[in-house]
Design an enzyme around this catalytic site. Structure first.
Site, short mmCIF file in Angstrom:
data_model
loop_
_atom_site.label_atom_id
_atom_site.label_comp_id
_atom_site.label_asym_id
_atom_site.label_seq_id
_atom_site.Cartn_x
_atom_site.Cartn_y
_atom_site.Cartn_z
N ASP A 9 0.79 -1.26 0.00
CA ASP A 9 0.00 0.00 0.00
C ASP A 9 0.81 1.30 0.00
O ASP A 9 0.51 2.23 0.77
CB ASP A 9 -0.97 0.02 1.20
CG ASP A 9 -1.99 -1.12 1.17
OD1 ASP A 9 -1.96 -1.93 0.23
OD2 ASP A 9 -2.82 -1.19 2.10
N ASP A 47 -4.63 -0.78 -1.80
CA ASP A 47 -5.92 -0.62 -1.12
C ASP A 47 -6.86 0.03 -2.14
O ASP A 47 -6.51 1.05 -2.76
CB ASP A 47 -5.70 0.30 0.09
CG ASP A 47 -6.62 0.03 1.26
OD1 ASP A 47 -6.95 -1.14 1.51
OD2 ASP A 47 -7.00 1.01 1.95
N HIS A 49 -10.80 0.78 -2.54
CA HIS A 49 -12.16 0.74 -2.01
C HIS A 49 -13.17 1.39 -2.96
O HIS A 49 -12.88 2.45 -3.53
CB HIS A 49 -12.23 1.51 -0.69
CG HIS A 49 -11.37 0.97 0.40
ND1 HIS A 49 -11.41 -0.33 0.83
CD2 HIS A 49 -10.42 1.57 1.18
CE1 HIS A 49 -10.54 -0.50 1.81
NE2 HIS A 49 -9.92 0.63 2.04
N HIS A 53 -17.40 2.95 1.07
CA HIS A 53 -16.99 1.69 1.71
C HIS A 53 -17.33 1.69 3.21
O HIS A 53 -17.27 2.74 3.86
CB HIS A 53 -15.48 1.48 1.52
CG HIS A 53 -15.01 0.12 1.90
ND1 HIS A 53 -14.43 -0.16 3.11
CD2 HIS A 53 -15.09 -1.05 1.23
CE1 HIS A 53 -14.13 -1.46 3.15
NE2 HIS A 53 -14.53 -2.02 2.03
N HIS A 82 -10.62 7.00 1.94
CA HIS A 82 -9.26 6.87 1.40
C HIS A 82 -9.23 5.81 0.30
O HIS A 82 -10.07 4.90 0.28
CB HIS A 82 -8.26 6.50 2.51
CG HIS A 82 -8.52 5.13 3.07
ND1 HIS A 82 -9.48 4.89 4.03
CD2 HIS A 82 -7.97 3.93 2.78
CE1 HIS A 82 -9.51 3.61 4.30
NE2 HIS A 82 -8.62 2.98 3.56
N LYS A 107 -7.15 -4.92 -2.94
CA LYS A 107 -7.89 -5.45 -1.79
C LYS A 107 -8.82 -4.38 -1.25
O LYS A 107 -8.61 -3.19 -1.49
CB LYS A 107 -6.93 -5.94 -0.71
CG LYS A 107 -6.01 -4.85 -0.20
CD LYS A 107 -4.95 -5.42 0.70
CE LYS A 107 -4.05 -4.31 1.22
NZ LYS A 107 -4.75 -3.31 2.02
N CYS A 152 -2.00 -2.85 7.65
CA CYS A 152 -1.91 -3.76 6.50
C CYS A 152 -0.63 -4.58 6.46
O CYS A 152 -0.65 -5.74 6.05
CB CYS A 152 -2.14 -2.98 5.21
SG CYS A 152 -3.87 -2.42 5.10
C1 VGL Z 1 -4.61 0.62 5.76
C2 VGL Z 1 -6.18 1.49 7.18
C3 VGL Z 1 -7.14 1.39 6.21
C4 VGL Z 1 -3.19 0.21 5.55
C5 VGL Z 1 -5.57 0.49 4.78
O1 VGL Z 1 -2.74 0.15 4.39
O2 VGL Z 1 -2.50 -0.05 6.56
N1 VGL Z 1 -4.93 1.10 6.96
N2 VGL Z 1 -6.84 0.88 5.01
ZN ZN Z 2 -8.30 0.96 3.47
#
Ligand code: VGL
Ligand code: ZN
Length: 198
Positions: A9, A47, A49, A53, A82, A107, A152
């Site tokens: 990410d 990430d 979404h 979401h 986000h 994801k 993550c």
């Molecule tokens: C993440 C919070 C929400 C991450 C992703 O990449 O750690 N944290 N979505």
């Molecule tokens: Zn996320």
């Protein structure tokens, strides 16, 4: 042993100026690019979404970002909006070398279930398919870098260890959100799962 580098990410929204900025998130990019040279296989996660979401606080009346809510699969932290599919925030950091990646694992697409881990949604049972992709290529050793260490990265590393991979987290090339001590909890969980914290 066949090994892979898994870059978690490294997206605009997790870097300074982004919607869910992780302090120093952009500092790790040059080191990650350099580390790619030591791996034949580089996987990026993204990430990704849909708008609205269920992990977004804005989707829950009266809830603020960084609070929690109870979901059918357990307690879920609520985040600012986000990494909305196709948005600038969801794009990889502009300096991250993406050409070397042979696999990009998206994801968090299911509107009703978050997915911190690169291997399973947060229900801990719905697979992303990455396990099969790695195993079918004979890869048994994984090094994780990226954002965020305590969400993550740690969820992915713990799942990988449970799936039988040999797992290292290169902490110098990760940055954490550290919400209410979440980094210490995540590091304890990774150690318990047999992850090597470098
Ligand atoms: C993440 C919070 C929400 C991450 C992703 O990449 O750690 N944290 N979505
Ligand atoms: Zn996320």
């Amino acid at each position: 042993m066949t090994k892979a580098l898994i870059v978690i990410d490294v997206q605009n929204d997790f870097c300074p100026g982004g919607a869910l900025a992780v302090a120093g998130g952009d500092e790790i990019v040059p080191g990650i690019n350099a580390l790619m040279g030591e791996f034949d296989t580089v996987v990026l996660t993204q990430d990704w979404h849909p708008a609205g979401h269920s992990s977004f606080a804005s989707s829950h009346e009266g809830k603020a970002p960084f609070g929690t809510t109870e979901m059918p699969y357990g307690t879920q932290v609520l985040w600012p909006d986000h990494c909305v599919q196709g948005s600038h925030g969801a794009h990889f950091h502009r300096d991250l070398i993406v050409d070397r990646a042979t696999m990009i694992q998206r994801k968090g697409m299911n509107p009703a279930v978050d997915s911190y881990s690169a291997f399973f949604e947060n229900d801990h049972v719905t697979p992303t398919g990455l396990e099969g992709w790695l195993h079918s290529r004979g890869i048994s050793s994984l090094t994780f870098v990226g954002l965020a260490t305590d969400f993550c990265v740690s969820f992915s590393a713990v799942d990988a260890a449970k799936l039988g991979f040999q797992v290292t987290v290169a902490r110098a090339l990760c940055r954490a959100i550290d919400l209410d001590g979440s980094l210490a909890v995540a590091e304890a969980g990774m150690t318990e799962a047999g992850v090597f914290l470098d």
